[in-house]
Design an enzyme around this catalytic site. Structure first.
Site, PDB file in Angstrom:
ATOM      1  N   ASP A  71       0.788  -1.241   0.000  1.00  0.00           N
ATOM      2  CA  ASP A  71       0.000   0.000   0.000  1.00  0.00           C
ATOM      3  C   ASP A  71       0.823   1.296   0.000  1.00  0.00           C
ATOM      4  OD1 ASP A  71      -1.961  -1.886   0.186  1.00  0.00           O
ATOM      5  OD2 ASP A  71      -2.821  -1.198   2.077  1.00  0.00           O
ATOM      6  N   LYS A  77      -7.082  -4.862  -2.975  1.00  0.00           N
ATOM      7  CA  LYS A  77      -7.862  -5.367  -1.836  1.00  0.00           C
ATOM      8  C   LYS A  77      -8.798  -4.289  -1.328  1.00  0.00           C
ATOM      9  CE  LYS A  77      -4.132  -4.185   1.293  1.00  0.00           C
ATOM     10  NZ  LYS A  77      -4.878  -3.174   2.030  1.00  0.00           N
ATOM     11  N   CYS A  83      -2.116  -2.815   7.687  1.00  0.00           N
ATOM     12  CA  CYS A  83      -1.915  -3.755   6.581  1.00  0.00           C
ATOM     13  C   CYS A  83      -0.619  -4.542   6.692  1.00  0.00           C
ATOM     14  CB  CYS A  83      -2.039  -3.026   5.258  1.00  0.00           C
ATOM     15  SG  CYS A  83      -3.763  -2.510   5.012  1.00  0.00           S
TER      16      CYS A  83
END
Ligand code: VGL
Ligand code: ZN
Length: 208
Positions: free
Chosen positions: A8, A106, A151
């Protein structure tokens, strides 16, 4: 095959972004140096529809940081972030994507969040990352990115559980620290579950 997972590294998680992680942008040059030391490089991208249930704005009267039940699962509410096809969802402009072979997206289901790069928070739907890595013969996975206490930690814990030898490059991660100490607790939890914590210096010294 030594593999690096970039978690990310998107505009919205960098300072100035919708869910800016303090110093999140400082991870990018380190990630770029790490990339050259790995044979296989993959990335994840938080990729929400505008009506995602993790956004406080989609729950009248709620604010970021509030906790609700989303389809039966406890959910922290976030500012609107990483909305599909918006600049905030794009990777940081300085991140070198040339050698990234696959991007796993995601958080696309509006009813469930997805912190781990492998599964949604309900652990029902996979992103395809585990199968991809196994197909490539990956046994050791190194990860870095944002955010350490969401994450990154969820991904690392799933990776060890899935049987990967899992390394987290601590200086190439930054966290939210919604509650003071969240990042330290995430690192301690990773260690206790068998995740190896390392630094970019260690990796670049041993692999170059
Ligand atoms: C993340 C909060 C919400 C992350 C994603 O990438 O760590 N955190 N969505
Ligand atoms: Zn998100």
């Amino acid at each position: 095959m030594p593999t690096l997972l970039l978690v990310d590294l998107q505009n919205d998680f960098c300072p100035g972004g919708a869910l800016g992680v303090p110093e999140g942008d400082l991870v990018v040059p380190i990630a770029n140096r790490l990339i050259d030391a790995f044979e296989l490089v993959v990335a994840t991208q938080d990729w929400h529809p505008a009506d995602h249930g993790s956004f406080a704005a989609n729950h009248p009267g709620k604010r970021p940081g509030d906790v609700i039940e989303l389809d039966g699962l406890e959910q922290i509410l976030w500012p609107v972030h990483c909305v599909q096809n918006t600049p905030g969802a794009e990777f940081h402009p300085e991140l070198n994507l040339d050698r990234v072979t696959h991007v796993f997206q995601k958080g696309t289901d509006p009813k469930v969040d997805s912190y781990s790069s492998f599964f949604d928070n309900r652990r029902r739907v996979t992103t395809g990352l585990a199968d991809y890595l196994r197909d490539q013969g990956v046994r050791r996975l190194c990860l870095c990115g944002l955010a350490t206490d969401y994450c990154v930690v969820f991904t690392a814990l799933d990776a060890v559980e899935l049987g990967f030898e899992t390394w987290v490059v601590e200086d190439a991660c930054r966290g939210v620290n919604l509650k003071p100490g969240d990042v330290d607790r995430a690192v301690a939890e990773m260690r206790s579950q068998g995740v190896k914590i390392t630094t970019s210096h260690e990796i670049l010294a041993t692999r170059s």
